[in-house]
Every structure is written in structure tokens, then in C-alpha cells.
Write an enzyme that holds these catalytic residues in place. Structure first.
Site, PDB file in Angstrom:
ATOM      1  N   HIS A 361     -62.590  -3.585-136.925  1.00  0.00           N
ATOM      2  CA  HIS A 361     -63.458  -3.277-135.933  1.00  0.00           C
ATOM      3  C   HIS A 361     -63.331  -1.611-136.006  1.00  0.00           C
ATOM      4  O   HIS A 361     -62.353  -1.065-136.110  1.00  0.00           O
ATOM      5  CB  HIS A 361     -63.344  -3.668-134.291  1.00  0.00           C
ATOM      6  N   ALA A 362     -64.605  -0.850-136.188  1.00  0.00           N
ATOM      7  CA  ALA A 362     -64.550   0.240-136.332  1.00  0.00           C
ATOM      8  C   ALA A 362     -64.016   1.273-135.395  1.00  0.00           C
ATOM      9  O   ALA A 362     -64.183   0.864-134.114  1.00  0.00           O
ATOM     10  CB  ALA A 362     -66.254   1.014-136.713  1.00  0.00           C
ATOM     11  N   HIS A 391     -71.873   6.925-135.222  1.00  0.00           N
ATOM     12  CA  HIS A 391     -71.156   6.962-133.868  1.00  0.00           C
ATOM     13  C   HIS A 391     -69.845   7.290-134.271  1.00  0.00           C
ATOM     14  O   HIS A 391     -69.234   7.784-133.329  1.00  0.00           O
ATOM     15  CB  HIS A 391     -71.219   5.330-133.839  1.00  0.00           C
ATOM     16  N   GLU A 392     -68.831   6.891-135.247  1.00  0.00           N
ATOM     17  CA  GLU A 392     -67.757   7.118-135.211  1.00  0.00           C
ATOM     18  C   GLU A 392     -67.296   8.408-135.428  1.00  0.00           C
ATOM     19  O   GLU A 392     -66.280   9.234-134.868  1.00  0.00           O
ATOM     20  CB  GLU A 392     -67.059   6.278-136.573  1.00  0.00           C
ATOM     21  N   HIS A 395     -67.243  10.446-132.441  1.00  0.00           N
ATOM     22  CA  HIS A 395     -65.926  10.498-131.626  1.00  0.00           C
ATOM     23  C   HIS A 395     -65.090  11.819-132.241  1.00  0.00           C
ATOM     24  O   HIS A 395     -64.447  12.481-131.689  1.00  0.00           O
ATOM     25  CB  HIS A 395     -65.146   9.276-131.880  1.00  0.00           C
ATOM     26  N   GLU A 419     -68.622   7.600-126.089  1.00  0.00           N
ATOM     27  CA  GLU A 419     -69.713   6.685-126.929  1.00  0.00           C
ATOM     28  C   GLU A 419     -70.934   7.125-127.360  1.00  0.00           C
ATOM     29  O   GLU A 419     -71.442   6.647-128.056  1.00  0.00           O
ATOM     30  CB  GLU A 419     -69.534   5.366-126.213  1.00  0.00           C
ATOM     31  N   HIS A 519     -63.526  -6.266-127.934  1.00  0.00           N
ATOM     32  CA  HIS A 519     -63.085  -5.345-126.910  1.00  0.00           C
ATOM     33  C   HIS A 519     -62.272  -6.183-125.765  1.00  0.00           C
ATOM     34  O   HIS A 519     -61.629  -5.692-125.022  1.00  0.00           O
ATOM     35  CB  HIS A 519     -64.221  -4.623-126.208  1.00  0.00           C
ATOM     36  N   TYR A 529     -70.344   1.591-123.140  1.00  0.00           N
ATOM     37  CA  TYR A 529     -71.187   1.549-124.011  1.00  0.00           C
ATOM     38  C   TYR A 529     -72.807   1.133-123.201  1.00  0.00           C
ATOM     39  O   TYR A 529     -73.658   1.819-123.882  1.00  0.00           O
ATOM     40  CB  TYR A 529     -71.118   0.305-124.934  1.00  0.00           C
TER      41      TYR A 529
HETATM   42  O1  X8Z Z   1     -67.254  -0.826-130.601  1.00  0.00           O
HETATM   43  C1  X8Z Z   1     -67.961  -0.302-130.866  1.00  0.00           C
HETATM   44  C2  X8Z Z   1     -67.743   0.999-131.905  1.00  0.00           C
HETATM   45  C3  X8Z Z   1     -66.483   1.755-131.735  1.00  0.00           C
HETATM   46  S1  X8Z Z   1     -66.092   2.448-130.258  1.00  0.00           S
HETATM   47  C4  X8Z Z   1     -68.016   0.499-133.065  1.00  0.00           C
HETATM   48  N1  X8Z Z   1     -69.133  -0.438-130.424  1.00  0.00           N
HETATM   49  C5  X8Z Z   1     -69.788  -1.553-129.432  1.00  0.00           C
HETATM   50  C6  X8Z Z   1     -69.361  -2.725-130.100  1.00  0.00           C
HETATM   51  O2  X8Z Z   1     -69.418  -2.659-131.593  1.00  0.00           O
HETATM   52  O3  X8Z Z   1     -69.334  -3.940-129.572  1.00  0.00           O
HETATM   53  C7  X8Z Z   1     -70.338   0.490-130.670  1.00  0.00           C
HETATM   54  C8  X8Z Z   1     -71.535  -0.345-129.869  1.00  0.00           C
HETATM   55  C9  X8Z Z   1     -71.128  -1.199-129.236  1.00  0.00           C
HETATM   56 ZN    ZN Z   2     -67.235   4.123-129.909  1.00  0.00          ZN
END
Ligand code: X8Z
Ligand code: ZN
Length: 620
Positions: A361-362, A391-392, A395, A419, A519, A529
Site C-alpha cells: 500500500h503506497a 499523491h505520494e 506528502h 492528503e 486502513h 480522504y
Molecule cells: O491510502 C491512500 C494513499 C496513501 S495515503 C495511497 N489513499 C486512500 C486509499 O487508497 O484508500 C489515497 C486515496 C484514498
Molecule cells: Zn496519502
């Protein structure tokens, strides 16, 4: 996000995990032992000493977390859990000691830092060494279970590239979900991924109990209340503010839902996708039905073809994963931000290693809290990952912009800001920009704007209810309104209520579907988000105004605009030093979060959706 970054909010990133230095006990004994009454000067000294202790422990914890996430083994988990435990112990202890200054009139800055001592933790533990260790172990274990999850397909004719007897990890499953139109295969992938999470249930339940106990030690009703308190306003007002924003955008979501369901029904048949009912969650091109851009072709407007598919262009251009990152970096430098440091290129993880388990997960990190910036991501050559790279990097750029602030302020104005930054920049990835960087040859004319707007809405508007409901579920769980024996049922009620989607197969309490979303096992708050989904359009509108752009917002790109970069940097450099409305004001001139910009952006699409939906039985 910065993932597990700490248990501290957003991105302080990864800081609050744990490091395992057996012989090292944190020195939190920094409250004077004298019986003399506390003074404001002593409070200021205490705050400074607490910052220094926590920065040291956070850095150690983050390093251990980095190694663990890049190399998941029993040993790296133990080391990371130990470091995390030390950090949590110190943070909880210091937050408790700060209560000594509760009734003193303090300088605003000292008061803010002392408040943030409590709020920075997303997973506080009760002040009991055994419980601290247990919680640190559990939180690492849950994330690792997710990170190592895989599923072995019952068939091999799916056209993918699974090895090892057609066993797939999440990256492989995601890839097939994005493009397959075979409902049975999609259903198997959907249910298959959800076989990783039932074993998380007991640990998650324990995490809830211990996290609540920790939050209560700090004076909050439960962990959800602590999370909602981190927004410079009372917790209840924050929840109401989210409802207000959702009310603003819901008509747009409802219209999109209606149109998409109709398109899916035309393709898959009314028996699978009935009118007036929630959409089956496996048909939307995404494992969690959180973004729908991958089903664009099933719902596209006739005669509004943008003429290119960004994923195809990326593949055809032969860009490597690193080229994709270089391209995103190039956007930020065009606005006047410094290039990423050498260490970023040497230390980041850009592709999934073949020989070991990693958390794919990024995430974005700043290991020394100064400029040891890195991302960790299993990049695929796709438009989706191209956006995620922006997105990354958003950050990382934020982390570096606030690195001159005191440690307690090295964070976003709130976690939604953190975010939103990279996503804001990705909104400037317009056809004109793509032509500038050579990814497309021709700029589609305005008649295809509708297609571009729909494709954007399938990601940005479709996401909003999901962005809201993940924490609605956790808030209910933390408060006890949803007991463990109703975890899954409550999840699906919220999925239906907010998103209008339904599980494709029967679910029961033998399942634990929230655990199949990163998450939840990683304990990363999610409302950020939703907030970012609204804020990014507000930021985009302001940057476009600053750049002097005139025209439709969706055509604006601030690529190369140094004035916009300067103003953005001014907001970023404030970090969390001031309440977020001041940061918002610095960029936008407004102190209110407002969904007006996202509604304006999609206004032409809304008109079109309303026409399309005439005579359809919308809703669910
Ligand atoms: O978790 C993330 C990022 C890292 S903060 C990749 N996002 C959420 C997800 O993947 O569920 C970005 C959009 C929503
Ligand atoms: Zn993020």
C-alpha cells in the site's frame, strides 16, 4: 499517507511505531520534582523537552517501521513493535504529565504544543507496559497480515500473470479487477481477497479495547472521539461539518450512481444489476468499489471520446516506474519546488520485490523528520498509479516544506490537507499538460470535455461516500454502538446507506470485510480522504486563480507556474503551527472548507447526468 506513521497523526509520519532498543528506556522524566506550583516558564521548558524526546523516539520508530514494511518477517515485526512501544509509552506518559499545566494561562504556542501531545497519537495505549507491548505487537501484526495476503484462484484462464499455481497478491488481483468484465471471475476475486481478513477479527477487537482505554486515559470518551478532536474545533462540530459537506455533494453522487448503474445493467443485464437496488460491489473496477474510473468504457457518453487512454499511453510510451516518478517530480519542480534529494532515489521502493513480502500500500515517509524523503509503492504502469505517485510526492513535498517548524508542528494543517496536496497537483494533469510532456500527441477538442469530466467524476465523486463511511463504521465501533458481533453487518449497512453498493455474495459475522481495506488493519484514520476529496478542488481553484487562468476549472493546469508554487509553499511551510483555517486562508483567502469548487468543476457533467437520468428509477 504516511502510513502507519505514527500513531501520530497524519504524517508525522510514520513516526509512531516502535523501535526495539531493548536497553533503552526513554527519558520522559522531565517534569521538575519540586512541589512548587507549576509556572508558564516551566510549561514552555517541558514542551521543548517533550518535543526533543519524541522526535528522537519517532525517528527510531520510523526507521524500524520502514525496515519492517520493506521486509516483513517475524524479527522485523518484533523490532518495529518494540520501537513503537517505546514511542507510545513516552507519548502517553508526556501527555499525562502535561496535565500539570492545564489550569495555567500559557502562551498560545505552548498551549498548542501541549494539546498536540495528546492529539498526535492515533493509537494511544493505556500506561501499562504489558498493554503497550501488546498493542504495538497487534498493530504490526494486523498490517502484516494484510501486507502478506494472497488468494489462489480456482481457475487459470483469467488472462493474468499469476505464478505459483495461480495465487495472486493484492496487486495482481487489483490489476484483473480493473479490466475484467467476467462477473464470475470478478466475484471470485472479490470474495477471494476477503479471505485474508477473518483472522484479523480477534486482534482488531483487542486493538479497539486497548486503543479506547488509551484514549480514555488521555481524557477522551473513546478513540473515535480522540480522532475527531484533531481539527481545531469540538469533536461533534467536526462530525457535523463532514455531514454538511456530504450534503453539498450528495446530489452529484446520486446522479452519478444512477447513470453508472444503468450502464452496468446494459452490459451485465438487469438480473445482475437491478434498477432501484444497490450496485453489486464487484462490478465497479475496484476491489472496494471506492473509485470507478475503470468502468468508464461501460458508461461513457457517445461522441465525447477524449481520444486517448492514459494507461495505454503510459504503457505505449515505454515509461518505467522511475520515469513515472520523475515525471511527477518534474511537475513540482516546474512550480519552483526543489528536486527530491538523492537519498529519495536511492532508498525508495518503487516496484514490488519478487523475493519477499512488503507492505505494497503506497506511502510517503520522512525518516529523519528533515529531508530523508522516500516513497514505498508497488508501481504499475497505469493512470491510477500515475495519480497515486503525485499523491505520494505531495506528502513528501509537504514534509520537507514544514521541516523548519518545531517537531510538534511538522505535520499537515490537518490530516485532510496532507492528503490533498498531491491530488491537487494531479488535477493539473490535463490534456494540455500531457501534450507538453509528450504523453499524448493531440489535445482533444472541447466537445470531449464531457468524457474527461465523467472519467474524473468516476474517481473523485464516486470516492466521497466511501471516504466518509470507513470512519463512520470505526466511530461506531469505538463508541460501542457497534459491538463485535455486528462488525460486518454494520459495515454493509453503511456501504449500502452511503454508497448504494451491496456485497455480491452472502456475508456473515464469520467474515470481517472492513479488515480487507488497508486502513482498518493499519489503523489509519480515513475521514482525511473525504476531506481531501473536497479540499483538493478548493486548492486547485485558488492555484488557478493565482496563476491567472481563465476558463473552465477542469481545463486549468498550473504546470510551470512559480507564483502558484510560491503561494502553495507558503501554506505548506506553516505545517500545523496554526489552526487549519489560517493555513486555508493563506492559500485561498477563505477560512471555510467549501464544496463549491468541486460542484463548479463538475457542473457541466451534472447537467448532462440529469438529462441522461430522466425516466430512470434512481436511488436504492
Ligand atoms: O491510502 C491512500 C494513499 C496513501 S495515503 C495511497 N489513499 C486512500 C486509499 O487508497 O484508500 C489515497 C486515496 C484514498
Ligand atoms: Zn496519502
Amino acid at each position: 499517507m504516511t502510513t502507519k506513521k505514527l500513531a501520530w497523526a497524519a504524517s508525522l509520519a510514520a513516526a509512531f511505531l516502535s523501535i526495539g532498543l531493548t536497553a533503552c528506556t526513554p527519558d520522559t522524566d522531565i517534569v521538575p520534582s519540586s512541589k512548587a506550583p507549576p509556572t508558564a516558564a516551566e510549561a514552555a521548558e517541558f514542551a521543548a523537552a517533550a518535543e526533543s524526546t519524541l522526535m528522537d523516539l519517532a525517528t527510531r520508530a520510523e526507521r524500524a517501521a520502514w525496515v519492517r514494511s520493506n521486509y516483513i518477517t517475524d524479527d522485523t515485526q518484533a523490532i518495529a513493535a518494540e520501537a513503537n512501544g517505546l514511542l507510545t509509552a513516552a507519548a502517553v506518559d508526556l501527555a499525562g504529565k502535561a496535565a500539570r499545566y492545564d489550569d495555567l494561562a500559557l502562551d498560545d504556542d505552548v498551549r498548542r504544543k501541549l494539546n498536540r501531545l495528546k492529539l498526535a497519537m492515533t493509537l494511544p495505549a493505556p500506561p501499562d507496559p504489558a498493554k503497550i507491548a501488546d498493542l504495538a505487537r497487534i498493530s504490526g501484526s494486523l498490517e502484516s497480515t494484510y501486507g502478506t495476503g494472497s488468494y489462489c484462484l480456482s481457475r487459470s484462464d483469467y488472462g493474468g500473470t499469476a505464478s505459483d499455481q495461480d495465487c495472486l497478491d493484492l496487486t495482481g488481483m487489483t490489476q484483473i479487477m480493473a479490466s475484467s468484465r467476467d462477473p464470475e471471475l470478478l466475484r471470485e476475486l472479490w470474495t477471494g481477497w476477503r479471505t485474508v481478513s477473518p483472522t484479523m477479527r480477534a486482534e482488531f477487537q483487542r486493538l479497539v479495547d486497548l486503543g479506547n482505554e488509551g484514549a480514555q486515559t488521555l481524557g477522551y470518551d473513546d478513540l473515535g472521539s480522540l480522532w475527531r478532536s484533531g481539527y481545531d474545533m469540538p469533536a461533534d462540530d467536526f462530525a457535523a461539518e463532514m455531514d454538511r459537506l456530504w450534503g453539498q455533494v450528495k446530489p452529484l453522487y446520486d446522479a452519478l450512481h444512477c447513470h453508472v448503474r444503468d450502464g452496468l445493467a446494459a452490459h451485465y443485464g438487469e438480473a445482475l444489476v437491478p434498477e432501484g437496488q444497490p450496485i453489486p460491489a464487484h462490478l465497479l473496477g475496484n476491489m472496494w468499489a471506492q473509485t470507478w474510473g475503470n468502468v468508464y468504457d461501460l458508461v461513457a457518453p457517445a461522441d465525447a471520446d477524449p481520444g486517448y487512454d492514459l494507461t495505454e499511453r503510459i504503457v505505449a510510451s515505454g515509461m518505467t516506474e522511475i520515469d513515472m516518478v520523475l515525471s511527477a517530480e518534474g511537475f513540482f519542480t516546474s512550480m519552483g519546488f526543489d528536486p527530491l534529494p538523492d537519498g529519495f532515489w536511492r532508498r525508495s521502493l518503487f516496484t514490488k520485490p519478487r523475493d519477499r513480502d512488503v507492505v505494497c500500500h503506497a506511502s510517503a515517509w520522512n525518516l529523519d523528520q528533515v529531508d530523508d524523503l522516500r516513497i514505498k509503492m508497488c508501481i504499475q504502469p497505469s493512470a491510477e498509479d500515475f495519480v497515486t505517485i503525485h499523491h505520494e510526492l505531495g506528502h513528501n513535498i509537504y514534509q520537507r516544506a514544514y521541516n523548519q517548524q518545531p517537531f510538534m508542528y511538522r505535520n499537515g494543517a490537518n490530516d485532510g490537507f496532507h492528503e490533498a496536496i498531491g491530488d491537487t497537483i494531479a488535477l493539473s494533469v490535463t490534456p494540455v499538460y500531457l501534450k507538453t510532456i509528450g504523453l499524448i500527441d493531440d489535445i482533444p477538442d472541447e466537445s470531449s470535455d464531457l468524457g474527461l469530466l465523467l472519467s474524473q467524476a468516476l474517481d473523485k465523486i464516486a470516492f466521497l461516500p466511501f471516504g466518509l463511511l470507513v470512519d463512520r463504521w470505526r466511530w461506531q465501533v469505538f463508541s460501542g454502538e457497534t459491538p463485535p458481533q455486528q462488525y460486518n453487518q454494520a459495515w454493509w449497512e453503511l456501504r449500502r446507506q452511503y454508497q448504494g453498493v451491496a456485497a455480491p455474495v452472502y456475508r456473515s459475522e464469520a467474515d470481517f470485510d472492513p479488515g480487507a481495506k488497508y486502513h482498518v488493519p493499519a489503523n489509519v484514520p480515513y475521514t482525511r480522504y473525504f476531506l481531501a476529496g473536497i479540499l483538493q478542488f478548493q486548492f486547485h481553484r485558488s492555484l488557478c486563480e493565482i496563476a491567472g487562468f481563465e476558463g473552465s476549472l477542469h481545463r486549468c493546469s498550473v504546470y510551470g507556474n512559480r507564483q502558484a508554487g510560491k503561494r502553495l509553499n507558503e501554506m505548506l511551510a506553516m505545517g500545523a503551527s496554526r489552526p487549519w483555517p489560517e493555513a486555508l486562508e493563506a492559500l485561498t483567502g477563505s477560512r471555510e472548507i467549501d464544496a463549491g469548487a468541486i460542484i463548479d468543476y463538475f457542473a457541466p457533467l451534472m447537467d448532462w447526468l440529469d438529462e441522461q437520468n430522466q425516466g430512470r428509477n434512481c436511488g436504492w
